[in-house]
Scaffold this active site. Structure first.
Site, mmCIF file in Angstrom:
data_model
loop_
_atom_site.group_PDB
_atom_site.id
_atom_site.type_symbol
_atom_site.label_atom_id
_atom_site.label_comp_id
_atom_site.label_asym_id
_atom_site.label_seq_id
_atom_site.Cartn_x
_atom_site.Cartn_y
_atom_site.Cartn_z
ATOM 1 C CG ASP A 12 6.814 -0.608 2.836
ATOM 2 O OD1 ASP A 12 6.514 0.566 3.459
ATOM 3 O OD2 ASP A 12 6.241 -1.096 1.894
ATOM 4 C CB SER A 13 4.553 -0.835 6.795
ATOM 5 O OG SER A 13 3.943 -0.481 5.647
ATOM 6 C CB CYS A 75 7.596 3.253 3.738
ATOM 7 S SG CYS A 75 6.329 3.769 4.806
ATOM 8 C CD GLU A 156 0.931 -5.042 2.581
ATOM 9 O OE1 GLU A 156 2.003 -6.136 2.571
ATOM 10 O OE2 GLU A 156 1.319 -3.937 2.191
ATOM 11 C CB CYS A 188 1.351 5.083 -1.063
ATOM 12 S SG CYS A 188 1.391 3.432 -0.324
ATOM 13 C CG HIS A 190 1.400 -0.489 -0.835
ATOM 14 N ND1 HIS A 190 2.202 0.114 0.301
ATOM 15 C CD2 HIS A 190 1.092 -1.760 -0.322
ATOM 16 C CE1 HIS A 190 2.269 -0.606 1.201
ATOM 17 N NE2 HIS A 190 1.596 -1.774 1.075
#
Length: 271
Positions: A12-13, A75, A156, A188, A190
């Site tokens: 993932d990022s 992601c 994040e 997402c 997240h």
């Protein structure tokens, strides 16, 4: 050569994919995980398709060199824009799991009459990937996708489960296109970290998909069907990033405890 006890590669990022990794650890405790967070390029949601495909290709090459038995694109943006390039990089040797198809399958399976809402990054929403995939199976369904670009960077940076994050979440969920949704896809990785805050916005229960657990169940099904479940007791997990930050390491410990140690890899030089 990979074996059933080879690790699962996840990327993932940033921290979002940790929700998927944590769900895998919960239902598949014998699996060894290798996680790559492309922190040098986060968030992916505002990057071009070409850039995301380039990052995904390089990370996949890195994970393949680690001998993984499966690639998990943890992601939504990369799943929408770089699934094909990842599959091409891997070839037919090992399975590639994205985080969109398992969710679409679950939504279709549990579909009830009414509007389906999707929230995600600009890149994911602009791709209309959820609408396309759901419509292909439920042609008469009504789907509304709304970009929520502040949520991933907010999470994040550790801003969730507080009044600031609740205000931002409420503002996005108040969008007229999301009015009266019956199912909501937090598009997402997240967003599983704010599922409780999302739920608290609504004055009556709606079906909010736990996307991380949905993907983990798909991984379990795939490994079970191919007889590739690991039998390792107390597997050792490895975590890599393209840019080390102390804040990211602290955030990852939410999922894997104090023993986690990040290793920075200058990926573009390593390949």
């Amino acid at each position: 050569m990979y074996t059933p006890n080879s690790p699962i590669g996840i990327f993932d990022s940033g921290i979002g994919g940790m929700t998927v990794a944590s769900a895998i650890k919960k239902i598949l405790p014998n699996e060894q995980l290798i996680y790559f967070g492309d922190t040098a390029h986060l968030p992916y949601g505002d990057k071009s398709k070409e850039s995301i495909q380039k990052y995904a290709h390089a990370i996949t090459e890195f994970l393949l060199k680690k001998g993984v038995k499966m690639i998990v694109i943890a992601c939504n943006t990369a799943s929408a824009l770089a699934f094909d390039i990842t599959k091409k990089t891997v070839g037919e040797s090992i399975p590639v799991i994205n985080v969109i198809d398992p969710v679409v399958d679950l939504v279709v399976k549990n579909f009830k009459k009414g509007k389906i809402g999707v929230i995600g990054t600009k890149a994911t929403v602009n791709s209309t990937i959820y609408t396309q995939k759901i419509k292909s199976k439920l042609p008469d369904s009504k789907i509304e996708e709304v970009a929520t670009p502040l949520l991933a960077p907010m999470i994040e940076e550790g801003f969730f489960n507080n009044n600031i994050s609740q205000t931002i979440i409420n503002n996005y969920l108040s969008h007229k296109r999301l009015k009266n949704v019956k199912q909501l896809i937090p598009g997402c990785t997240h967003y599983p970290l704010i599922l409780n805050q999302i739920a608290s916005f609504y004055d009556k229960p709606i079906d909010i998909i736990d996307t991380a657990m949905c993907v983990a169940e798909k991984i379990k099904e795939t490994l079970t069907n191919t007889h590739f479940l690991s039998t390792i007791n107390h597997p050792e997990h490895h975590f890599y990033v393209s840019d080390y930050t102390e804040g990211f390491e602290q955030s990852t410990r939410i999922f894997f405890g104090s023993k986690i140690k990040l290793e920075q890899v200058l990926l573009w030089d390593a390949l």
